[in-house]
Design a protein around this motif. Structure first.
Motif, PDB file in Angstrom:
ATOM      1  N   ILE A  46      40.552  36.602  38.370  1.00 41.93           N
ATOM      2  CA  ILE A  46      41.630  35.708  37.832  1.00 41.93           C
ATOM      3  C   ILE A  46      42.354  34.916  38.898  1.00 41.93           C
ATOM      4  O   ILE A  46      43.008  33.856  39.014  1.00 41.93           O
ATOM      5  CB  ILE A  46      42.902  35.106  36.469  1.00 41.93           C
TER       6      ILE A  46
ATOM      7  N   TYR B 136      45.871  30.655  37.470  1.00 43.37           N
ATOM      8  CA  TYR B 136      46.195  31.685  36.457  1.00 43.37           C
ATOM      9  C   TYR B 136      46.873  32.973  36.430  1.00 43.37           C
ATOM     10  O   TYR B 136      46.781  33.297  37.968  1.00 43.37           O
ATOM     11  CB  TYR B 136      45.293  31.741  35.035  1.00 43.37           C
TER      12      TYR B 136
ATOM     13  N   ALA C 259      49.290  36.635  34.616  1.00 42.60           N
ATOM     14  CA  ALA C 259      49.438  37.760  33.170  1.00 42.60           C
ATOM     15  C   ALA C 259      50.976  37.149  33.056  1.00 42.60           C
ATOM     16  O   ALA C 259      51.816  37.986  34.196  1.00 42.60           O
ATOM     17  CB  ALA C 259      48.394  38.914  33.371  1.00 42.60           C
TER      18      ALA C 259
ATOM     19  N   LEU D  82      47.635  35.096  29.830  1.00 45.47           N
ATOM     20  CA  LEU D  82      47.650  34.388  31.183  1.00 45.47           C
ATOM     21  C   LEU D  82      47.450  33.251  30.716  1.00 45.47           C
ATOM     22  O   LEU D  82      47.560  32.564  29.931  1.00 45.47           O
ATOM     23  CB  LEU D  82      45.222  34.739  31.356  1.00 45.47           C
TER      24      LEU D  82
ATOM     25  N   LEU E 243      38.571  32.324  29.260  1.00 51.75           N
ATOM     26  CA  LEU E 243      39.862  33.502  29.195  1.00 51.75           C
ATOM     27  C   LEU E 243      40.224  34.318  28.265  1.00 51.75           C
ATOM     28  O   LEU E 243      40.491  35.252  28.211  1.00 51.75           O
ATOM     29  CB  LEU E 243      41.032  32.764  29.980  1.00 51.75           C
TER      30      LEU E 243
ATOM     31  N   VAL F 229      40.769  37.756  28.561  1.00 50.34           N
ATOM     32  CA  VAL F 229      42.544  38.223  27.597  1.00 50.34           C
ATOM     33  C   VAL F 229      41.627  39.296  27.041  1.00 50.34           C
ATOM     34  O   VAL F 229      42.848  40.559  26.758  1.00 50.34           O
ATOM     35  CB  VAL F 229      43.207  37.682  27.086  1.00 50.34           C
TER      36      VAL F 229
END
Length: 373
Positions: free
Chosen positions: A92, A97, A99, A187, A198, A202
């Motif tokens: 990413i 983005y 985490a 995320l 995403l 994830v």
């Protein structure tokens, strides 16, 4: 093409705005469904709790003593997750983005990726110890994943509070080796392009974390499980750990969905003999031979592939390629026949004993070996 994408994005934002006006401000039914029904459920919970979308958020930290207890309780999760979060950051890196890892109550226990600390909207949520649960910050991927117990995606105004309208988020719950939810992985992007894909990323990363947690539990035997026709040794395997007496010590989510016998009350112990239609000792014997069991019966009547690995050999037996070390691309049918033949030889030609060891009928042994009864 670009203009079409822009038009679709603007249309989606208008739809979200219309839904907010109807349900959150005017108390009316939605004129058209939101992208996911769980968003409406979350909005309704927030309204029932007395929250209002225009209220300002403070993004409170939990007390220092509570944070210390939370960090201590999540040491194993943190040690297992951090290497995987590092690799997730590579995926990413160019998306704006980052985490967020939380515990089961929605409290942040770790963050990873590029976080623009000069942007207050990023800084306030990307702090270890901040409470991002639904009861504190309304509808988000964090609260939704922990409420719905499945991967979610939401964009901009689908968040409950106006203060969260700049965020776009993907989230997935995390389940421990005993099947209980232990947290979630999120995320988040700020003023970022919508990227619903995403949710898949994830979810895959969450699965990897769960698998690593399973392997971290003490065990004597690791069982990798998959349905016939699928390869063993990859991230998609069910994973089951046994102690020396055949009792289950850990299982990943995939194994729990494959084996109905694992779906018991929390804390109830399960034995391998309750799951597989063959003596658990046969699994340990297969690990010694370092050979997959291609046709293991389940009590449901289904059959499954099993690769049994002694804990001491895990790193050597299943390399990153997903194929057991030393294994050739032998068709599953030939592997099965070879296993049956070898078992009959080990039983000194006693077909009844070999059938009992394998958990299959004598007729099946004869049929697989092309012999007459």
């Amino acid at each position: 093409m670009l203009q079409t994408l822009i038009d679709v994005a603007e249309q989606r934002l208008r739809h979200i705005s219309t839904a907010r006006q109807a349900m959150l401000l005017e108390g009316r039914a939605l004129p058209a469904p939101l992208s996911s029904p769980w968003i409406e459920r979350s909005w309704q919970r927030c309204l029932n709790d007395g929250l209002r979308p225009h209220e300002r958020l403070s993004f409170d930290m939990v007390p220092k003593a509570a944070l210390q207890r939370i960090e201590e309780a999540n040491q194993t999760l943190l040690s297992v997750a951090r290497p995987l979060l590092g690799r997730l950051g590579q995926a990413i890196a160019d998306t704006r983005y980052f985490a967020i890892l939380t515990n089961a109550d929605g409290v942040v226990v770790d963050v990873s990726g590029h976080i623009d600390r000069s942007d207050r909207r990023a800084d306030v949520i990307a702090r270890v110890g901040v409470d991002l649960s639904e009861r504190r910050v309304g509808t988000t991927a964090i609260g939704a994943a922990l409420s719905e117990m499945r991967p979610v995606w939401l964009h901009r105004g689908e968040h409950f509070f106006d203060d969260n309208a700049a965020y776009s988020c993907a989230g997935a719950p995390l389940f421990g080796p005993d099947g209980a939810c232990i947290g979630m992985l999120d995320l988040t992007g700020i003023d970022a392009i919508e990227r619903p894909e995403l949710r898949h990323l994830v979810a895959r990363t969450a699965s990897k974390i769960e698998n690593a947690l399973v392997l971290a539990k003490p065990h004597c035997l690791l069982l990798r499980l998959n349905w016939p026709g699928n390869s063993l040794g990859g991230d998609g395997d069910g994973m089951l750990c046994l102690d020396g007496d055949g009792w289950v010590t850990a299982a990943n989510t995939t194994a729990s969905t494959m084996l109905a016998g694992l779906q018991r009350s929390h804390g109830e112990t399960v034995h391998a003999n309750d799951l597989f239609g063959l003596p658990y000792q046969a699994l340990f014997d297969a690990a010694k031979r370092q050979e997959p069991l291609p046709d293991v019966p389940l009590w449901s009547g289904l059959h499954i592939q099993v690769l049994a690995i002694h804990s001491a050999n895990e790193a050597l037996t299943v390399p990153a390629t997903g194929r057991p070390a030393g294994a050739s691309a032998v068709p599953l049918k030939d592997m099965e026949t070879a296993l049956i033949r070898k078992t009959v030889e080990q039983c000194r030609g006693n077909v009844s004993e070999a059938a009992k060891t394998l958990g299959i009928s004598r007729a099946t042994v004869y049929r697989k070996l092309g012999r007459q009864a």
